[in-house]
Design an enzyme around this catalytic site. Structure first.
Site, PDB file in Angstrom:
ATOM      1  N   ASP A 182     -20.290 -38.281 -10.015  1.00 26.88           N
ATOM      2  CA  ASP A 182     -21.305 -38.523  -8.988  1.00 26.88           C
ATOM      3  C   ASP A 182     -21.173 -37.442  -7.914  1.00 26.88           C
ATOM      4  O   ASP A 182     -20.067 -37.111  -7.501  1.00 26.88           O
ATOM      5  CB  ASP A 182     -21.056 -39.914  -8.390  1.00 26.88           C
ATOM      6  CG  ASP A 182     -22.020 -40.233  -7.249  1.00 26.88           C
ATOM      7  OD1 ASP A 182     -23.099 -39.610  -7.195  1.00 26.88           O
ATOM      8  OD2 ASP A 182     -21.680 -41.110  -6.422  1.00 26.88           O
ATOM      9  N   ASN A 213     -23.398 -37.418  -5.009  1.00 23.78           N
ATOM     10  CA  ASN A 213     -24.005 -37.761  -3.716  1.00 23.78           C
ATOM     11  C   ASN A 213     -23.619 -39.150  -3.202  1.00 23.78           C
ATOM     12  O   ASN A 213     -24.250 -39.677  -2.290  1.00 23.78           O
ATOM     13  CB  ASN A 213     -25.531 -37.644  -3.802  1.00 23.78           C
ATOM     14  CG  ASN A 213     -26.106 -38.585  -4.845  1.00 23.78           C
ATOM     15  OD1 ASN A 213     -25.339 -39.243  -5.577  1.00 23.78           O
ATOM     16  ND2 ASN A 213     -27.411 -38.672  -4.932  1.00 23.78           N
ATOM     17  N   ASP A 252     -23.860 -42.137  -4.427  1.00 28.21           N
ATOM     18  CA  ASP A 252     -24.606 -43.371  -4.735  1.00 28.21           C
ATOM     19  C   ASP A 252     -23.946 -44.161  -5.870  1.00 28.21           C
ATOM     20  O   ASP A 252     -24.476 -45.179  -6.322  1.00 28.21           O
ATOM     21  CB  ASP A 252     -26.077 -43.069  -5.063  1.00 28.21           C
ATOM     22  CG  ASP A 252     -26.239 -42.244  -6.329  1.00 28.21           C
ATOM     23  OD1 ASP A 252     -25.210 -41.858  -6.933  1.00 28.21           O
ATOM     24  OD2 ASP A 252     -27.397 -41.991  -6.725  1.00 28.21           O
ATOM     25  N   ASP A 309     -24.391 -37.794 -11.996  1.00 27.55           N
ATOM     26  CA  ASP A 309     -25.653 -37.052 -11.938  1.00 27.55           C
ATOM     27  C   ASP A 309     -25.472 -35.620 -12.433  1.00 27.55           C
ATOM     28  O   ASP A 309     -24.354 -35.177 -12.695  1.00 27.55           O
ATOM     29  CB  ASP A 309     -26.233 -37.088 -10.516  1.00 27.55           C
ATOM     30  CG  ASP A 309     -25.175 -36.777  -9.478  1.00 27.55           C
ATOM     31  OD1 ASP A 309     -24.487 -35.759  -9.639  1.00 27.55           O
ATOM     32  OD2 ASP A 309     -25.019 -37.576  -8.505  1.00 27.55           O
ATOM     33  N   ASP A 368     -30.152 -35.458 -25.968  1.00 30.04           N
ATOM     34  CA  ASP A 368     -30.281 -36.642 -26.811  1.00 30.04           C
ATOM     35  C   ASP A 368     -31.766 -36.850 -27.060  1.00 30.04           C
ATOM     36  O   ASP A 368     -32.565 -36.869 -26.114  1.00 30.04           O
ATOM     37  CB  ASP A 368     -29.697 -37.858 -26.072  1.00 30.04           C
ATOM     38  CG  ASP A 368     -29.057 -38.849 -27.022  1.00 30.04           C
ATOM     39  OD1 ASP A 368     -29.685 -39.174 -28.040  1.00 30.04           O
ATOM     40  OD2 ASP A 368     -27.932 -39.291 -26.732  1.00 30.04           O
ATOM     41  N   ASP A 424     -31.151 -39.754 -32.019  1.00 34.47           N
ATOM     42  CA  ASP A 424     -30.805 -41.172 -31.982  1.00 34.47           C
ATOM     43  C   ASP A 424     -31.387 -41.928 -33.181  1.00 34.47           C
ATOM     44  O   ASP A 424     -32.560 -41.735 -33.527  1.00 34.47           O
ATOM     45  CB  ASP A 424     -31.386 -41.751 -30.675  1.00 34.47           C
ATOM     46  CG  ASP A 424     -30.864 -43.126 -30.345  1.00 34.47           C
ATOM     47  OD1 ASP A 424     -29.642 -43.269 -30.153  1.00 34.47           O
ATOM     48  OD2 ASP A 424     -31.680 -44.070 -30.266  1.00 34.47           O
ATOM     49  N   GLU A 447     -27.870 -39.295 -35.628  1.00 40.45           N
ATOM     50  CA  GLU A 447     -27.109 -40.543 -35.660  1.00 40.45           C
ATOM     51  C   GLU A 447     -27.745 -41.387 -36.752  1.00 40.45           C
ATOM     52  O   GLU A 447     -28.923 -41.731 -36.665  1.00 40.45           O
ATOM     53  CB  GLU A 447     -27.175 -41.277 -34.324  1.00 40.45           C
ATOM     54  CG  GLU A 447     -26.280 -42.511 -34.326  1.00 40.45           C
ATOM     55  CD  GLU A 447     -26.739 -43.610 -33.382  1.00 40.45           C
ATOM     56  OE1 GLU A 447     -25.908 -44.394 -32.946  1.00 40.45           O
ATOM     57  OE2 GLU A 447     -27.955 -43.685 -33.097  1.00 40.45           O
ATOM     58  N   HIS A 488     -20.293 -43.397 -26.745  1.00 44.43           N
ATOM     59  CA  HIS A 488     -20.690 -44.354 -25.708  1.00 44.43           C
ATOM     60  C   HIS A 488     -21.024 -45.736 -26.269  1.00 44.43           C
ATOM     61  O   HIS A 488     -21.357 -46.634 -25.509  1.00 44.43           O
ATOM     62  CB  HIS A 488     -21.893 -43.800 -24.953  1.00 44.43           C
ATOM     63  CG  HIS A 488     -23.102 -43.680 -25.848  1.00 44.43           C
ATOM     64  ND1 HIS A 488     -23.128 -42.854 -26.948  1.00 44.43           N
ATOM     65  CD2 HIS A 488     -24.288 -44.311 -25.837  1.00 44.43           C
ATOM     66  CE1 HIS A 488     -24.287 -42.977 -27.558  1.00 44.43           C
ATOM     67  NE2 HIS A 488     -25.011 -43.859 -26.906  1.00 44.43           N
ATOM     68  N   ASP A 489     -20.986 -45.885 -27.588  1.00 42.31           N
ATOM     69  CA  ASP A 489     -21.288 -47.189 -28.207  1.00 42.31           C
ATOM     70  C   ASP A 489     -20.043 -47.890 -28.747  1.00 42.31           C
ATOM     71  O   ASP A 489     -20.139 -49.010 -29.250  1.00 42.31           O
ATOM     72  CB  ASP A 489     -22.249 -47.004 -29.390  1.00 42.31           C
ATOM     73  CG  ASP A 489     -23.656 -46.592 -28.960  1.00 42.31           C
ATOM     74  OD1 ASP A 489     -24.055 -46.913 -27.827  1.00 42.31           O
ATOM     75  OD2 ASP A 489     -24.342 -45.963 -29.778  1.00 42.31           O
TER      76      ASP A 489
HETATM   77  O1  TEU Z   1     -27.370 -46.457 -31.198  1.00 40.97           O
HETATM   78  C1  TEU Z   1     -27.833 -47.044 -32.376  1.00 40.97           C
HETATM   79  C2  TEU Z   1     -26.919 -47.992 -32.910  1.00 40.97           C
HETATM   80  O2  TEU Z   1     -26.875 -48.175 -34.096  1.00 40.97           O
HETATM   81  C3  TEU Z   1     -26.048 -48.668 -31.949  1.00 40.97           C
HETATM   82  O3  TEU Z   1     -26.834 -49.199 -30.965  1.00 40.97           O
HETATM   83  C4  TEU Z   1     -25.363 -49.728 -32.607  1.00 40.97           C
HETATM   84  O4  TEU Z   1     -26.240 -50.543 -33.299  1.00 40.97           O
HETATM   85  C5  TEU Z   1     -24.742 -50.554 -31.581  1.00 40.97           C
HETATM   86  O5  TEU Z   1     -24.100 -49.762 -30.641  1.00 40.97           O
HETATM   87  C6  TEU Z   1     -23.781 -51.408 -32.245  1.00 40.97           C
HETATM   88  O6  TEU Z   1     -23.128 -52.038 -31.259  1.00 40.97           O
HETATM   89  C7  TEU Z   1     -28.194 -45.619 -30.508  1.00 40.97           C
HETATM   90  C8  TEU Z   1     -27.555 -45.245 -29.196  1.00 40.97           C
HETATM   91  O7  TEU Z   1     -26.354 -44.556 -29.437  1.00 40.97           O
HETATM   92  C9  TEU Z   1     -27.357 -46.482 -28.381  1.00 40.97           C
HETATM   93  O8  TEU Z   1     -26.680 -46.232 -27.189  1.00 40.97           O
HETATM   94  C10 TEU Z   1     -28.718 -47.052 -28.114  1.00 40.97           C
HETATM   95  O9  TEU Z   1     -28.583 -48.272 -27.438  1.00 40.97           O
HETATM   96  C11 TEU Z   1     -29.505 -47.281 -29.390  1.00 40.97           C
HETATM   97  O10 TEU Z   1     -29.458 -46.179 -30.266  1.00 40.97           O
HETATM   98  C12 TEU Z   1     -30.948 -47.498 -29.068  1.00 40.97           C
HETATM   99  O11 TEU Z   1     -31.540 -46.324 -28.628  1.00 40.97           O
HETATM  100 CA    CA Z   2     -25.286 -39.732  -7.879  1.00 43.09          CA
END
Ligand code: TEU
Ligand code: CA
Length: 533
Positions: free
Chosen positions: A19, A21, A23, A27, A96, A197, A249, A318-319
């Site tokens: 971050d 600024n 908030d 960013d 992305d 994605d 993905e 991130h998933d």
């Molecule tokens: O993820 C697709 C996906 O298969 C995952 O969401 C998975 O089903 C889930 O994490 C299982 O827990 C992509 C992105 O990486 C995710 O962050 C998005 O939420 C999703 O697509 C929808 O755009």
């Molecule tokens: Ca910020």
């Protein structure tokens, strides 16, 4: 020139990186201020999770304007500056590309509500049954129904993810033309390519009922179908105009399907993120965990190494929950963190590192639902409640699988705010930041971070690590041993995924050991990794 075959790509989740600024939200200026850091770490490209305009129902994976930057993250000028500043440091920017769905706030969707508008067929609109039944029996990715009624159009629209993520209708050729324009828009700005994605579900062949399944009923109507391949070949033509890169993905793909998506001769994607190794510790669905068996994991990785010419290698994103508590050991945090680094950086393919992985960040330390943000976790909580699952069990299921585990802010320092923000962070910072943080690890030559940096350099200097073939030597209950081979050159990697000593048959001159050993007699200590020549 296939630069990506020699590259290591670093994923940034912009909301949680830096971050600038106060908030509490990461960013783009924050990212710019950390480019020197990324250069020092030694990565070649950054994949940015979405920074487009979005109401953030799914943190940017619900895009409302593909040509605008989310004001929380900055401006278009900031974005252009990021591309330029990264370029000066030899770092490419990968965006992305979320084109299976848009946010229902996108103007395409808003106008699509009017059946006479030119956008009327941009989405899958269907009537329900007279008795109030949904258009079909499909179920979505976030544990909920995938049809939502729109009172204005008086029809349902399809959404395989959250309610506000409406699936685009690629049966309408105008949609693909829009997407191609979006690609060109960003490629002209100088981005090096895209992470696409859920790209293997774009094409829905029909909206008929699916065979009833425990999860994703209906998926036979959209998983890796020929229509998707056709779309990808069209996108490839645009990418080729700019020499751009694309990693897809791809959910629920077999090696054979993956080859059809990223084989060289196919002219579609350059590589794909497969999921099989991430499913080794689950039973049918991520919500049902089973004991992690290293052997199953090794066999799976080895299979993909063998079956595909080139893989996208990842242990975190991130998933997914963090990798140390999942595949390593929190009690042997440092050793197992280094072991996982050795795995991620010595397999054949392009390694993707997720922010925080390089300092061994762990899962969140939250204790209640209220502290979570993830739309998926919230939906699942609702479903579990519906089935009268008791609170304690609900929390257990969600805590170990929630995507927020990987989304807590980057731990730059041990101070309050972790050097991430001077304000109130949008998602709680793990209290372990007092001990797990970059500042500490930069000053400790023996840290996980310095080990990552060192292996990144080793990889840069070693053609056999970057390009060599993979040969499996052993996939045992504890140990994973393999070689990378290029001409006369040969490196062996031996990894002990257990807290006990283990023995392997390979020998050689020690290039790296996470115990700092100088010679190797075949005995690996707990969570030891050695690279031998
Ligand atoms: O993820 C697709 C996906 O298969 C995952 O969401 C998975 O089903 C889930 O994490 C299982 O827990 C992509 C992105 O990486 C995710 O962050 C998005 O939420 C999703 O697509 C929808 O755009
Ligand atoms: Ca910020």
């Amino acid at each position: 020139m296939e630069w990506w075959k020699d590259a290591v790509i670093y994923q940034i989740y912009p909301r949680s990186f830096q971050d600038s600024n106060g908030d509490g939200i990461g960013d783009i200026p924050g990212i710019i201020s950390r480019l020197d850091y990324l250069q020092e770490l030694g990565v070649d490209a950054v994949w940015l999770s979405p920074v487009y305009q979005s109401p953030n129902a799914d943190n940017g994976y619900d895009i409302s304007d593909y040509r605008e930057i989310n004001p929380e993250y900055g401006t278009m000028e900031d974005m252009e500056r990021l591309i330029a500043e990264a370029g000066k440091r030899g770092i490419r920017i990968i965006m992305d590309l979320v084109i299976n769905h848009t946010s229902t706030s996108h103007y395409w969707f808003r106008r699509s509500r009017d059946k006479t508008s030119q956008y009327a067929d941009y989405y899958y609109w269907r009537k329900g049954g007279a008795d109030g039944t949904l258009p079909n029996n499909w179920t979505g990715f976030f544990g909920e129904e995938c049809w939502e009624f729109d009172p204005e159009r008086c029809e349902y629209y399809l959404h395989l993810f959250a309610k506000s993520q409406a699936d685009l209708n690629y049966h309408n050729p105008a949609v693909l033309e829009e997407v191609k324009d979006i690609l060109r828009f960003w490629l002209r700005k100088g981005v090096a390519g895209f992470r696409c994605d859920v790209i293997n579900i774009l094409w829905k062949d029909s909206l008929e009922n699916g065979k009833k399944q425990l999860a994703l009923t209906g998926s036979e109507h959209y998983l890796s179908l020929e229509g998707t391949h056709e779309i990808l070949r069209e996108l490839r033509e645009v990418l080729d105009e700019y020499g751009a890169f694309a990693v897809g993905e791809t959910v629920f793909v077999s090696p054979e399907q993956a080859r059809a998506l990223c084989g060289r001769e196919r002219k579609e994607l350059d590589m794909v993120f497969s999921f099989e190794h991430m499913e080794c510790d689950q039973f049918l669905l991520k919500w049902f965990k089973k004991r992690f068996r290293p052997k199953v994991f090794f066999q799976c990785l080895a299979k993909w190494q063998k079956e595909l010419e080139w893989n996208a290698i990842y242990l975190e994103n991130h998933d997914q929950p963090r990798s140390i508590p999942r595949f390593g050991s929190e009690t042997r945090w440092k050793e197992s963190g280094k072991l996982l680094a050795a795995l991620a950086l010595t397999l054949k393919g392009t390694p993707f590192l997720y922010q925080g992985q390089e300092i061994g960040m762990l899962n969140f330390d939250f204790s209640r639902m209220r502290q979570l943000n993830d739309v998926e976790s919230k939906n699942v909580e609702r479903v579990l409640r519906k089935f009268h699952i008791p609170q304690k069990l609900r929390w257990k299921i969600i805590a170990r699988t929630s995507r927020d585990n990987a989304r807590t802010p980057f731990q730059w320092t041990g101070e309050e705010g972790a050097g991430f923000t001077k304000g109130r962070p949008w998602l709680g910072i793990n209290h372990n930041c007092a001990s797990i943080n970059l500042a500490q690890q930069e000053s400790d030559p023996d840290s996980i971070w310095n080990w990552y940096r060192d292996l990144l350099k080793l990889r840069r200097d070693s053609e056999v690590l970057r390009r060599g073939d993979f040969a499996l030597l052993e996939a045992g209950e504890q140990v994973f041993v393999y070689q990378r081979i290029l001409g006369e050159k040969r490196l062996s990697v031996a990894l002990n995924f257990s807290g006990e000593q283990a023995e392997v048959s390979c020998r050689g001159k020690v290039i790296r050991s996470n115990y700092g050993r100088e010679s190797f007699d075949g005995k690996l200590d707990a969570w030891e990794a050695v690279i031998l020549e």
